[in-house]
Design an enzyme around this catalytic site. Structure first.
Site, PDB file in Angstrom:
ATOM      1  N   SER A  93       0.827  -0.931  -0.127  1.00  0.00           N
ATOM      2  CA  SER A  93       0.005   0.121   0.099  1.00  0.00           C
ATOM      3  C   SER A  93       0.741   1.262  -0.226  1.00  0.00           C
ATOM      4  O   SER A  93       1.548   1.481  -0.864  1.00  0.00           O
ATOM      5  CB  SER A  93      -0.765  -0.140   1.237  1.00  0.00           C
ATOM      6  OG  SER A  93      -1.902   0.966   1.015  1.00  0.00           O
ATOM      7  N   ASP A 194      -9.908  -4.720  -4.580  1.00  0.00           N
ATOM      8  CA  ASP A 194      -9.352  -4.129  -3.418  1.00  0.00           C
ATOM      9  C   ASP A 194     -10.068  -2.891  -2.961  1.00  0.00           C
ATOM     10  O   ASP A 194     -10.332  -2.273  -3.964  1.00  0.00           O
ATOM     11  CB  ASP A 194      -7.852  -3.548  -3.898  1.00  0.00           C
ATOM     12  CG  ASP A 194      -6.912  -2.731  -2.924  1.00  0.00           C
ATOM     13  OD1 ASP A 194      -7.698  -2.228  -1.857  1.00  0.00           O
ATOM     14  OD2 ASP A 194      -5.768  -2.953  -2.881  1.00  0.00           O
ATOM     15  N   HIS A 224      -7.280  -6.036  -0.169  1.00  0.00           N
ATOM     16  CA  HIS A 224      -6.067  -5.145  -0.110  1.00  0.00           C
ATOM     17  C   HIS A 224      -5.089  -5.459   0.743  1.00  0.00           C
ATOM     18  O   HIS A 224      -3.912  -5.648   0.274  1.00  0.00           O
ATOM     19  CB  HIS A 224      -6.619  -3.631   0.703  1.00  0.00           C
ATOM     20  CG  HIS A 224      -5.356  -2.774   0.761  1.00  0.00           C
ATOM     21  ND1 HIS A 224      -4.832  -2.229  -0.512  1.00  0.00           N
ATOM     22  CD2 HIS A 224      -4.835  -2.152   1.646  1.00  0.00           C
ATOM     23  CE1 HIS A 224      -3.887  -1.382  -0.362  1.00  0.00           C
ATOM     24  NE2 HIS A 224      -3.938  -1.226   1.214  1.00  0.00           N
TER      25      HIS A 224
END
Length: 259
Positions: A93, A194, A224
């Site tokens: 991320s 996601d 995610h």
């Protein structure tokens, strides 16, 4: 403030090949701990730092910014470079964005990078509202634990501090200009489903980096936080194979020992 149980940083002294792992925004090292331990178990030297403002309470993140988070991973990279012949950087991320900036700024000091659902843009109305909203509202709903695997939980904040989110947005804007400086071999793994970072972010990154050795893998079974999800083993195995291809000493008897 004490660190939340399970959110502590992790380090392992292994062989001459090192890996720096960067966790995401409002998350903690817990989201990458199984990945770090997998790599450590195969004899690699591993560093998984806790980013400033994370792993305690969301109010602590409110008074930090991207410069603080980046400075932490840059320090860890330098420490690994002092004792390792090859250093790889992995990120999830926002940790993927930190990984990309390290690659852009440090060139040959980073042997290769692995990104899992990397973020590099704040989308929609939130992006335009942040500059003003952060002065009116301290936080908004959290983004932690977007995981398909039942029973798997990410240790992360239940609120997103808006001053910090605004800093992250500014960081993404800066990174956009730096992406063409990324030339290292790149393994990108991302989830079509996601709910935090859209697949468009991965496409934007692939369209802007200058890397020619690029592998893209879809994580069809995960959301995610894929490192704690159904595809975790695939991420671990493919990333280790990626290292082995670029640093052939890995996995050979007597050259990558440690336990």
């Amino acid at each position: 403030m004490p660190v939340l149980p399970g959110a502590e940083p992790y380090r392992h002294e292994g062989g001459e090949v090192g890996v720096l792992l960067c966790h995401g925004f409002t998350g903690s090292p817990q989201s990458l701990r199984p990945w770090a331990e997998y790599l450590a178990g195969r004899g690699l030297t591993v560093s998984l730092p806790l980013l400033p403002g994370h792993g305690t309470r969301w109010e602590d993140l409110q008074v930090t910014g991207w410069q603080d988070w980046y400075a932490e991973v840059e320090r860890e990279l330098r420490a690994l470079r002092e004792r390792c012949t090859d250093v790889f950087v992995f990120g999830l991320s926002m940790g993927g964005a930190l990984t990309l900036r390290l690659a852009a700024k440090h060139g040959d000091e980073v042997r290769g990078i692995v990104l899992v659902n990397p973020a590099n843009k704040v989308h929609g109305l939130a992006a335009h509202a942040l500059p003003l909203a952060r002065h009116l509202v301290p936080s908004t709903k959290g983004i932690a634990s977007d995981i398909a695997l039942e029973g798997s939980v990410e240790i992360g904040y239940d609120r997103v501090p808006l001053h910090a989110a605004h800093s992250m947005r500014r960081f993404f804007q800066r990174l956009d200009r730096e992406l063409p400086q990324v030339t290292q071999p790149l393994l990108l793994l991302h989830s079509p489903q996601d709910h935090v970072v859209p697949p468009a972010d991965s496409a934007r990154i692939l369209g802007q980096v200058s890397s020619t050795d690029v592998t893209e893998t879809l994580l069809e079974q995960s959301y995610h936080v894929a490192t704690l999800d159904h595809d975790a083993d695939r991420i671990f195995e493919e990333s280790y194979a990626f290292i082995g291809r670029l640093a052939p000493s890995v996995g050979k008897e007597g050259t990558a020992t440690g336990g």
